[in-house]
Design a protein around this motif. Structure first.
Motif, PDB file in Angstrom:
ATOM      1  N   LYS A 186       6.376  -2.228  11.104  1.00 31.45           N
ATOM      2  CA  LYS A 186       5.390  -1.867  11.811  1.00 31.45           C
ATOM      3  C   LYS A 186       4.011  -1.849  10.884  1.00 31.45           C
ATOM      4  O   LYS A 186       4.427  -1.863   9.565  1.00 31.45           O
ATOM      5  CB  LYS A 186       5.394  -0.404  12.389  1.00 31.45           C
ATOM      6  CG  LYS A 186       6.397  -0.432  13.612  1.00 31.45           C
ATOM      7  CD  LYS A 186       6.202   1.190  14.320  1.00 31.45           C
ATOM      8  CE  LYS A 186       6.954   1.182  15.656  1.00 31.45           C
ATOM      9  NZ  LYS A 186       6.398   2.470  16.295  1.00 31.45           N
ATOM     10  N   CYS A 187       2.907  -2.131  11.483  1.00 35.43           N
ATOM     11  CA  CYS A 187       1.693  -2.471  10.445  1.00 35.43           C
ATOM     12  C   CYS A 187       0.563  -1.755  11.104  1.00 35.43           C
ATOM     13  O   CYS A 187       0.231  -1.635  12.206  1.00 35.43           O
ATOM     14  CB  CYS A 187       1.320  -3.830  10.463  1.00 35.43           C
ATOM     15  SG  CYS A 187      -0.256  -4.298   9.321  1.00 35.43           S
ATOM     16  N   VAL A 188      -0.154  -1.027  10.157  1.00 36.61           N
ATOM     17  CA  VAL A 188      -1.429  -0.228  10.496  1.00 36.61           C
ATOM     18  C   VAL A 188      -2.414  -0.737   9.570  1.00 36.61           C
ATOM     19  O   VAL A 188      -2.259  -1.046   8.237  1.00 36.61           O
ATOM     20  CB  VAL A 188      -1.329   1.233  10.137  1.00 36.61           C
ATOM     21  CG1 VAL A 188      -2.446   2.052  10.142  1.00 36.61           C
ATOM     22  CG2 VAL A 188      -0.052   1.746  10.754  1.00 36.61           C
ATOM     23  N   LEU A 189      -3.286  -1.402  10.145  1.00 37.40           N
ATOM     24  CA  LEU A 189      -4.749  -1.941   9.411  1.00 37.40           C
ATOM     25  C   LEU A 189      -5.778  -0.981   9.369  1.00 37.40           C
ATOM     26  O   LEU A 189      -6.246  -0.316  10.286  1.00 37.40           O
ATOM     27  CB  LEU A 189      -5.308  -2.971  10.379  1.00 37.40           C
ATOM     28  CG  LEU A 189      -4.228  -4.176  10.673  1.00 37.40           C
ATOM     29  CD1 LEU A 189      -5.073  -5.141  11.647  1.00 37.40           C
ATOM     30  CD2 LEU A 189      -3.605  -4.904   9.542  1.00 37.40           C
ATOM     31  N   VAL A 190      -6.193  -0.737   8.106  1.00 37.52           N
ATOM     32  CA  VAL A 190      -7.202   0.557   7.904  1.00 37.52           C
ATOM     33  C   VAL A 190      -8.263  -0.138   6.886  1.00 37.52           C
ATOM     34  O   VAL A 190      -7.873  -1.429   6.192  1.00 37.52           O
ATOM     35  CB  VAL A 190      -6.387   1.327   6.914  1.00 37.52           C
ATOM     36  CG1 VAL A 190      -5.444   2.146   7.853  1.00 37.52           C
ATOM     37  CG2 VAL A 190      -5.797   1.069   5.621  1.00 37.52           C
ATOM     38  N   ASP A 191      -9.314   0.586   6.930  1.00 40.54           N
ATOM     39  CA  ASP A 191     -10.600   0.530   5.614  1.00 40.54           C
ATOM     40  C   ASP A 191      -9.827   0.766   4.531  1.00 40.54           C
ATOM     41  O   ASP A 191      -9.022   1.603   4.197  1.00 40.54           O
ATOM     42  CB  ASP A 191     -11.420   1.043   6.055  1.00 40.54           C
ATOM     43  CG  ASP A 191     -12.361   0.686   7.379  1.00 40.54           C
ATOM     44  OD1 ASP A 191     -12.514  -0.302   7.741  1.00 40.54           O
ATOM     45  OD2 ASP A 191     -12.765   1.481   8.228  1.00 40.54           O
ATOM     46  N   PRO A 192     -10.391   0.066   3.397  1.00 39.53           N
ATOM     47  CA  PRO A 192      -9.866   0.146   1.989  1.00 39.53           C
ATOM     48  C   PRO A 192     -10.594   1.609   1.444  1.00 39.53           C
ATOM     49  O   PRO A 192     -11.575   1.580   0.665  1.00 39.53           O
ATOM     50  CB  PRO A 192     -10.616  -0.797   1.056  1.00 39.53           C
ATOM     51  CG  PRO A 192     -11.674  -1.561   2.028  1.00 39.53           C
ATOM     52  CD  PRO A 192     -11.452  -1.269   3.479  1.00 39.53           C
ATOM     53  N   LYS A 193     -10.288   2.702   2.122  1.00 39.08           N
ATOM     54  CA  LYS A 193     -10.735   3.980   1.848  1.00 39.08           C
ATOM     55  C   LYS A 193      -9.642   5.086   1.717  1.00 39.08           C
ATOM     56  O   LYS A 193      -8.442   4.745   2.169  1.00 39.08           O
ATOM     57  CB  LYS A 193     -11.886   4.499   2.790  1.00 39.08           C
ATOM     58  CG  LYS A 193     -12.857   3.698   3.163  1.00 39.08           C
ATOM     59  CD  LYS A 193     -13.907   4.334   4.026  1.00 39.08           C
ATOM     60  CE  LYS A 193     -14.796   3.456   4.374  1.00 39.08           C
ATOM     61  NZ  LYS A 193     -15.708   3.857   5.636  1.00 39.08           N
ATOM     62  N   ILE A 194      -9.699   5.943   0.755  1.00 38.54           N
ATOM     63  CA  ILE A 194      -8.727   7.122   0.743  1.00 38.54           C
ATOM     64  C   ILE A 194      -8.201   7.490   1.952  1.00 38.54           C
ATOM     65  O   ILE A 194      -9.253   8.151   2.713  1.00 38.54           O
ATOM     66  CB  ILE A 194      -9.314   8.275  -0.262  1.00 38.54           C
ATOM     67  CG1 ILE A 194      -9.419   7.736  -1.727  1.00 38.54           C
ATOM     68  CG2 ILE A 194      -8.079   9.281  -0.316  1.00 38.54           C
ATOM     69  CD1 ILE A 194      -7.952   7.005  -2.227  1.00 38.54           C
ATOM     70  N   LEU A 195      -7.066   7.821   2.339  1.00 39.71           N
ATOM     71  CA  LEU A 195      -6.687   8.134   3.624  1.00 39.71           C
ATOM     72  C   LEU A 195      -7.106   9.786   3.904  1.00 39.71           C
ATOM     73  O   LEU A 195      -6.633  10.546   3.035  1.00 39.71           O
ATOM     74  CB  LEU A 195      -5.301   7.833   3.993  1.00 39.71           C
ATOM     75  CG  LEU A 195      -5.060   6.467   3.914  1.00 39.71           C
ATOM     76  CD1 LEU A 195      -3.541   6.431   4.337  1.00 39.71           C
ATOM     77  CD2 LEU A 195      -5.731   5.610   5.033  1.00 39.71           C
ATOM     78  N   ALA A 196      -7.614  10.053   5.048  1.00 40.37           N
ATOM     79  CA  ALA A 196      -7.989  11.281   5.437  1.00 40.37           C
ATOM     80  C   ALA A 196      -6.661  12.006   6.096  1.00 40.37           C
ATOM     81  O   ALA A 196      -5.723  11.112   6.521  1.00 40.37           O
ATOM     82  CB  ALA A 196      -9.198  11.597   6.433  1.00 40.37           C
ATOM     83  N   ILE A 197      -6.540  13.365   6.198  1.00 41.86           N
ATOM     84  CA  ILE A 197      -5.437  13.969   6.594  1.00 41.86           C
ATOM     85  C   ILE A 197      -4.945  13.686   7.924  1.00 41.86           C
ATOM     86  O   ILE A 197      -3.878  13.410   8.496  1.00 41.86           O
ATOM     87  CB  ILE A 197      -5.250  15.254   6.249  1.00 41.86           C
ATOM     88  CG1 ILE A 197      -4.029  15.902   6.847  1.00 41.86           C
ATOM     89  CG2 ILE A 197      -6.306  16.021   7.076  1.00 41.86           C
ATOM     90  CD1 ILE A 197      -2.797  15.370   6.230  1.00 41.86           C
ATOM     91  N   GLU A 198      -6.318  13.429   8.906  1.00 37.64           N
ATOM     92  CA  GLU A 198      -5.890  13.160  10.423  1.00 37.64           C
ATOM     93  C   GLU A 198      -5.562  11.762  10.373  1.00 37.64           C
ATOM     94  O   GLU A 198      -4.792  11.521  11.382  1.00 37.64           O
ATOM     95  CB  GLU A 198      -7.111  13.591  11.034  1.00 37.64           C
ATOM     96  CG  GLU A 198      -8.549  12.862  10.726  1.00 37.64           C
ATOM     97  CD  GLU A 198      -9.350  13.463   9.558  1.00 37.64           C
ATOM     98  OE1 GLU A 198     -10.391  13.170   9.585  1.00 37.64           O
ATOM     99  OE2 GLU A 198      -8.842  14.362   8.971  1.00 37.64           O
ATOM    100  N   VAL A 199      -5.852  10.980   9.642  1.00 35.01           N
ATOM    101  CA  VAL A 199      -5.685   9.380   9.495  1.00 35.01           C
ATOM    102  C   VAL A 199      -4.361   9.525   9.354  1.00 35.01           C
ATOM    103  O   VAL A 199      -3.252   8.611  10.101  1.00 35.01           O
ATOM    104  CB  VAL A 199      -6.370   8.684   8.687  1.00 35.01           C
ATOM    105  CG1 VAL A 199      -5.716   7.158   8.732  1.00 35.01           C
ATOM    106  CG2 VAL A 199      -7.828   8.547   9.026  1.00 35.01           C
TER     107      VAL A 199
END
Length: 846
Positions: free
Chosen positions: A97-110
């Motif tokens: 499975k793949c999740v695409l995210v912005d290059p930022k530290i992940l917040a807890i809700e993310v």
């Protein structure tokens, strides 16, 4: 002639689920690691795990992630978290499975949404990027910011060998609508019809066309049909699984059919929700859609657990035949036990997942869990799942002992102490009979039962008894029948093995203490026993009475009457356990698990490594039964344990009639100093011979306290009791005495309860230790350890503290449904019965 010293006990750590994270930048992996560790998973970042990991995550750009999973072939849950790829047409193996995210530290809700997607979503790719692909291509790594609702990507390409993935929700809904209604064609047909209309009607008012109403109704019916089917499937699935669970508890083999039906309807609900939730995703409401997926996933875990439990029961029946039946030793018992252990582990994992998901849904209060009736049912479900998980966990632990105690390296012999709880002693009851069990190559070879008096008559030499046995029972010698005087069975078991070796001339590899309440629970699982040597029928309901009748009528020391009855019952019980008919394997599991938990079944092994393992499981009956302040700051946590172990020294069976109540009060002053009081109330409704086997009750209770207990005062029926000093002749009952050993202090108290009367015993003491407040307050942990052989007793705990303190319950194990929690001004109260140990942890803040 002195017993050997007890072995040193050393606990080992529990086995954890492992996860592996490969990260291009470890800062990005930290939130994922912290989330997994918070849920009890051991995490390895950029290094291999000790064993095969259950989950594998790769975090980085697409080139890094693809390189990781191209070489990873294990069939485990795998997740790629990709930043800065810029496009959707990524290529990964179909299992990932793949999740695409912005290059930022992940917040807890993310992070929470990422793992919700991993465990519950049917989709393959989740796009959680705030910025467009073009903007994110050159974006630098930075701290997290705000984000929008995530969107599911339409598709993901797979390698040539992988299966073709399903179309996205958008395409799927679009194709369904296109197949059912060709809107353009419908519009053209209506336009032509208007042009062909009768010219004579142009001047008349246009009437409503019923075909449009039917068309709208049809659209609504077709549009809502998946949702309606989802609700129906969900209800049928929940009902089927609930019925399966009830049948499973009753040991009914038809539970498998209900579980399989529930599994089928769960799949139907999953398909229906997949279609019904697509419009929610189209409008950006992905979170509500995932709530439904989580509910379906929860029911799927329950179905998997119940089907697995049925397989576990079938495996357990095969193990019973291999251990006790006519084919014992002919089949590979260790292979069957290993299969059963793996079945139990699989069930334990499925139940754990279901319990975690149900707890999360209740805390979120989303979807159907805003309805009070559903919330109440959910809370009952959490309790049932927790009990189911504990049973499967116990079975897995118990089977882990089998290779070491099954006699695979040679014949092993175990001494079984049959403790009569109607004549109570500190570890569960008077040892009136003993059994010797021999095992070899995983099968039981022989079981022999004998009267303990016959063995005690063979003891040569003098062993001085404890002073209460000498002064109150007037016995000059110490024998096997009184070897369980120490409330700590780790010590009493070793003492019993020592006495047996001196009396019988044979060493044993372990000692098993069995109290009558465990036999009763086992009879509930096996059903009635027809004793071939007696014209009688033994059931769970009449066992106490039959045992009292056959072991006391015209009995005298050295007779064979007691041996004959108990031997016949033990032989018949083992034969019944080896059969599959009429025996509830789940009932047997519950009886053994409950016996070990309530100390009506206690174990001692001569081999120190086995004893350490059993002690780690909590099955040795040691004092104390648990460690204090686990997980709390030891500098601001006060552990306050109490254990009362009672002995019947009246040489009768009065404990079959005695009723008990216990009240414990802890008072804190402003400095944190505590003062405690214990009140034990006894009722003796018996009359004694010839009406019954009771009579006047003389008890001796050992009240085990922390080593820093001080300023002890004792009362009986409100009057002070004199203390007996060491070396001084025993005064008239009542009296009390004091002893200390290691980290415990013991108050020994002799008292009487007249036939048909009542007595009240009071103990008051202080502690040297006091409450120490830290930055987060102070924690007080009250622990009451249950004595073996006592089925239940009324129990009350009261905590009184200064009015300017704030108290909040932090942890406890009171039975669900029996707990009454009352918050008064500067006081907390708990009321229940004592089927097992009780733990209450309260945090105080000033």
């Amino acid at each position: 002639m002195n017993p050997a010293d007890p072995p040193v006990v050393d606990s080992s750590s529990d086995e954890l689920i492992e996860a592996r994270i490969d990260a291009l930048d470890e800062r990005f992996a930290d939130p994922l690691r912290e989330f997994l560790q918070a849920h009890g998973i051991r995490v390895f970042v950029n290094r291999p795990t000790g064993v095969s990991a259950t989950y594998h995550l790769a975090v980085g750009d697409m080139a890094f992630v693809k390189d990781i999973f191209d070489t990873e072939k294990e069939e485990i849950k795998q997740l790629a978290v990709v930043w800065g790829n810029g496009e959707h047409d990524v290529t990964l193996p179909a299992r990932v499975k793949c999740v695409l995210v912005d290059p930022k530290i992940l917040a807890i809700e993310v992070v929470e949404e990422i793992f919700s997607f991993l465990f519950t979503s049917q989709a393959t790719v989740l796009d959680m990027r705030k910025h467009s692909a073009r903007d994110s291509r050159n974006q630098s790594f930075s701290d997290s910011g705000n984000r929008e609702e995530p969107v599911i990507v339409e598709e993901i390409k797979t390698e040539p060998a992988a299966d073709v993935l399903e179309a996205s929700d958008t395409q799927r809904i679009g194709s369904i609508i296109a197949d059912i209604f060709d809107t353009k064609k419908e519009q053209r047909g209506e336009s032509n019809k208007e042009r062909r209309g009768d010219s004579t009607k142009r001047g008349r008012p246009r009437k409503a066309r019923p075909t449009w109403a039917g068309f709208v109704a049809g659209c609504l019916a077709i549009g809502l049909s998946p949702l309606i089917w989802f609700v129906i499937s969900l209800g049928v699935a929940a009902g089927s699984l609930g019925l399966s669970g009830q049948l499973l508890r009753e040991g009914d083999g038809r539970s498998i059919y209900a579980a399989q039906a529930g599994s089928y309807w769960v799949r139907q609900a999953s398909l229906a929700w997949k279609i019904s939730s697509a419009p929610l995703r189209l409008v950006g409401l992905g979170r509500p859609a995932r709530h439904g997926e989580r509910l379906v996933s929860f029911l799927s875990d329950v179905a998997r657990a119940e089907i697995g439990a049925h397989e576990m029961i079938r495996d357990a029946q095969a193990v019973g035949v291999a251990l006790f039946g006519a084919e014992a030793g002919e089949r590979s018992a260790i292979a069957l036990v290993e299969k059963l252990r793996l079945s139990a582990a699989a069930v334990h994992n499925s139940v754990g997942l279901a319990e975690a998901q149900l707890t999360t849904m209740l805390s979120d209060g989303a979807f159907l869990f805003g309805i009070p009736a559903v919330v109440r049912a959910g809370k009952r479900g959490v309790v049932a799942l927790a009990k189911f998980r504990d049973t499967s966990s116990f079975l897995e632990q118990f089977l882990a002992l089998y290779p070491t105690i099954g006699g695979f390296s040679g014949k092993q012999t175990y001494l079984v102490l049959l403790q009569n709880s109607m004549e109570l002693r500190p570890t569960g009851g008077f040892i009136g009979s003993i059994a010797v069990v021999s095992v070899e190559n995983g099968a039981v070879l022989d079981v022999s039962v004998s009267d303990v008096y016959a063995l005690d008559g063979q003891l040569k030499g003098h062993v001085p008894p404890p002073t209460p046995i000498r002064d109150l029972l007037h016995q000059e010698h110490w024998y096997l029948r009184d070897s369980n005087w120490n409330p700590d069975f780790a010590k009493s078991g070793e003492r019993a093995a020592w006495f047996y070796q001196k009396e019988a001339g044979t060493a044993v590899d372990g000692v098993i203490a069995v109290s009558l309440p465990f036999i009763v629970e086992l009879l509930k699982a096996t059903g009635p026993l027809e004793l071939s040597d007696y014209p009688d029928r033994i059931t769970a309901e009449n066992f106490f009475g039959k045992a009292l009748f056959y072991t006391q009528t015209e009995f005298f020391p050295g007779s064979t009457q007691k041996k004959d009855f108990l031997g016949s019952a033990a032989t018949t019980l083992l034969l019944k356990l080896s059969e599959s008919r009429g025996v509830s394997p789940t009932g047997v599991f519950r009886a053994i698990a409950g016996g070990l938990d309530n100390r009506d079944l206690q174990l001692y092994f001569a081999a120190s490594d086995v004893q350490n393992l059993v002690d780690h499981f909590g099955w040795t009956g040691r004092v104390w039964g648990r460690e204090g302040c686990v997980g709390a700051d030891v500098h601001s946590c006060l552990f306050d344990p109490v254990f009362a172990a009672e002995a019947n020294l009246s040489v009768n069976k009065a404990n079959a009639f005695i009723g008990r109540e216990r009240v414990r009060q802890v008072v804190f002053d402003e400095s944190g100093t505590i003062r405690e009081s214990l009140i034990f109330s006894y009722r003796n409704p018996s009359s004694g011979p010839p009406k019954d086997a009771g009579g006047a009750y003389r008890g001796y209770v050992q009240i085990v306290l922390p080593s820093d207990a001080k300023e002890v005062t004792i009362t009986v029926n409100g009057e002070g009791v004199p203390r007996r000093e060491a070396g001084i002749a025993a005064p008239t009952v009542p009296f009390w005495e004091w002893s200390a050993e290691g980290d415990i202090s013991v108050v020994g108290l002799a008292f009487d309860v007249p036939a048909g009367g009542m007595s009240s015993v009071g103990v008051s003491y202080g502690r040297e230790a006091r409450m120490v407040f830290g930055s987060t307050g102070a924690v007080f942990e009250a622990y009451d350890q249950k004595q073996a052989g006592i089925a239940d007793a009324s129990w009350q705990l009261s905590l009184r503290y200064p009015i300017f303190w704030e108290a909040s319950e932090e942890q406890g194990n009171l039975p669900a449904g029996n707990q009454a929690f009352l918050a008064k001004e500067a006081q907390l109260e708990y009321n229940t019965t004592i089927p097992g140990d009780h733990l209450v942890r309260v945090r105080f803040k000033k």
